[in-house]
Design an enzyme around this catalytic site. Structure first.
Site, mmCIF file in Angstrom:
data_model
loop_
_atom_site.group_PDB
_atom_site.id
_atom_site.type_symbol
_atom_site.label_atom_id
_atom_site.label_comp_id
_atom_site.label_asym_id
_atom_site.label_seq_id
_atom_site.Cartn_x
_atom_site.Cartn_y
_atom_site.Cartn_z
ATOM 1 N N LYS A 11 16.966 -61.414 0.609
ATOM 2 C CA LYS A 11 17.961 -62.507 1.401
ATOM 3 C C LYS A 11 18.689 -63.462 1.758
ATOM 4 O O LYS A 11 19.826 -63.669 2.103
ATOM 5 C CB LYS A 11 16.547 -62.908 2.655
ATOM 6 C CG LYS A 11 15.602 -61.585 3.641
ATOM 7 C CD LYS A 11 14.916 -62.168 3.854
ATOM 8 C CE LYS A 11 13.588 -61.149 3.748
ATOM 9 N NZ LYS A 11 12.315 -61.961 4.315
ATOM 10 N N GLN B 182 9.217 -68.088 5.518
ATOM 11 C CA GLN B 182 8.514 -66.533 5.291
ATOM 12 C C GLN B 182 7.290 -67.036 5.845
ATOM 13 O O GLN B 182 6.311 -67.727 4.865
ATOM 14 C CB GLN B 182 8.744 -66.290 3.756
ATOM 15 C CG GLN B 182 8.862 -65.470 2.797
ATOM 16 C CD GLN B 182 9.264 -64.413 3.048
ATOM 17 O OE1 GLN B 182 9.999 -64.508 3.504
ATOM 18 N NE2 GLN B 182 8.623 -63.374 3.501
ATOM 19 N N ASP C 170 13.941 -63.501 13.417
ATOM 20 C CA ASP C 170 12.477 -62.991 12.831
ATOM 21 C C ASP C 170 13.039 -61.933 14.036
ATOM 22 O O ASP C 170 12.134 -61.034 13.755
ATOM 23 C CB ASP C 170 11.547 -63.118 12.553
ATOM 24 C CG ASP C 170 11.822 -63.164 11.073
ATOM 25 O OD1 ASP C 170 12.389 -62.244 10.477
ATOM 26 O OD2 ASP C 170 11.484 -64.455 9.777
#
Length: 318
Positions: free
Chosen positions: A53, A97, A120
């Site tokens: 990412k 994460q 997200d």
């Protein structure tokens, strides 16, 4: 019949080209989109995901930062990290994460993220906006699945769609996105009766259960579009025999390596479906792509002038 392969890597490259243009436009206006990743502990898989990412941010010309609290971090300590990022105006997207260590209340952490920076798309406010059909940041994997369908001109409006799996991360938002695109959607799960018959009625199938080769080729209506979200590592030789009996080359590779990646759809589906995402190389590349798109969109909505906000790429507008 052999299914058309829906190549997520090609679509990623198309969208990245669009996003690079938008980053240049925003940066020239004094707004450089920025993503902050919070990686707790030293989980090798999580480290790999976050690294990819951060690399995507660099490729697009975006700013990025990595915060690495120790595996012993408490919920309160992690909440303080998130709060600092919420107040940092240079940070447009916050990525926490998962998984988090067991002593950390993951839901409390995710709900502490500013919804305007929730790239997200997990925050209840963004999920609520999706339910009500209002603009917001949408979960990356379902958004990527929709891009695959749209960019291959697969007809969604009026189609019967079956979504296998009802998670908050994939299944539920996927069903809502399809419904908003005027598909007739059935959400399937472990308690669904006559599952093969339900799936056979579908023009579009989205499989997201995390069970290798679960959806048999005989369940798929000839010509249906199949989006395989699953990424499962198979190590059992008997399981590999079941999955690759009609694919001797894949079986040989499994025997040489001792493992193989497969989706939630049986590989034989390539002979029944009209279109199919490969595993790997289908949905996977699109998840990071839509994370980048969400971060750029968040930057535009939070910090750009109305003139800049009106000029937006196809990908980040969705």
């Amino acid at each position: 019949m052999t299914a058309q392969l829906l190549d997520g890597t090609k679509i990623r490259d198309q969208i990245f080209a669009e996003l690079k243009d938008e980053v240049r436009l925003l940066t020239s206006a004094g707004v450089r989109p920025g993503l902050a990743a919070v990686l707790v502990g030293e989980n090798p898989a999580s480290q790999l995901y976050v690294k990819s990412k951060i690399a995507a941010c660099e490729e697009l010309g975006m700013a990025s930062s990595l915060i690495t609290p120790p595996a012993t971090v408490t919920t309160l300590d992690l909440l303080a990290v998130v709060e600092d990022l919420n107040h940092d105006n240079e940070v447009d997207g916050i990525l926490v994460q998962l998984p988090l260590p067991p002593q950390v209340d993951a839901k409390r952490i995710l709900e502490a993220v500013d919804p305007a920076k929730d790239v997200d798309g997990f925050h209840p406010i963004n999920l609520g906006r999706l339910v009500s059909g209002r603009p917001g940041l949408v979960a990356c994997t379902p958004a990527g699945c929709m891009e695959i369908l749209r960019r291959h001109d697969i007809k969604i409006e009026g189609a019967n769609a079956a979504v296998l799996g009802r998670s908050d991360i994939v299944g539920k938002p996927m069903a809502l996105l399809l419904m908003h695109a005027n598909a007739t959607v059935t959400i399937c799960h472990s308690k669904t009766r006559d599952l093969p018959d339900v799936v056979r009625r579908a023009d579009i199938i989205v499989a997201a259960m995390g069970r290798p080769g679960f959806v048999e080729a005989s369940w798929i209506k000839p010509g249906a579009a199949v989006i395989d979200v699953g990424t499962n590592r198979v190590t059992d030789p008997a399981e590999a025999e079941r999955l690759f009996r009609n694919f001797p080359e894949r079986l040989e590779k499994f025997r040489a390596k001792g493992s193989a990646l497969v989706g939630d759809v049986h590989p034989d589906a390539i002979k029944t479906a009209g279109a199919l995402t490969p595993v790997p190389g289908g949905v996977g590349p699109m998840t990071i792509t839509m994370l980048m798109s969400n971060t750029i969109r968040a930057a535009r909505l939070r910090r750009a002038s109305p003139r800049i906000s009106a000029t937006q790429s196809t990908a980040s507008a969705r």
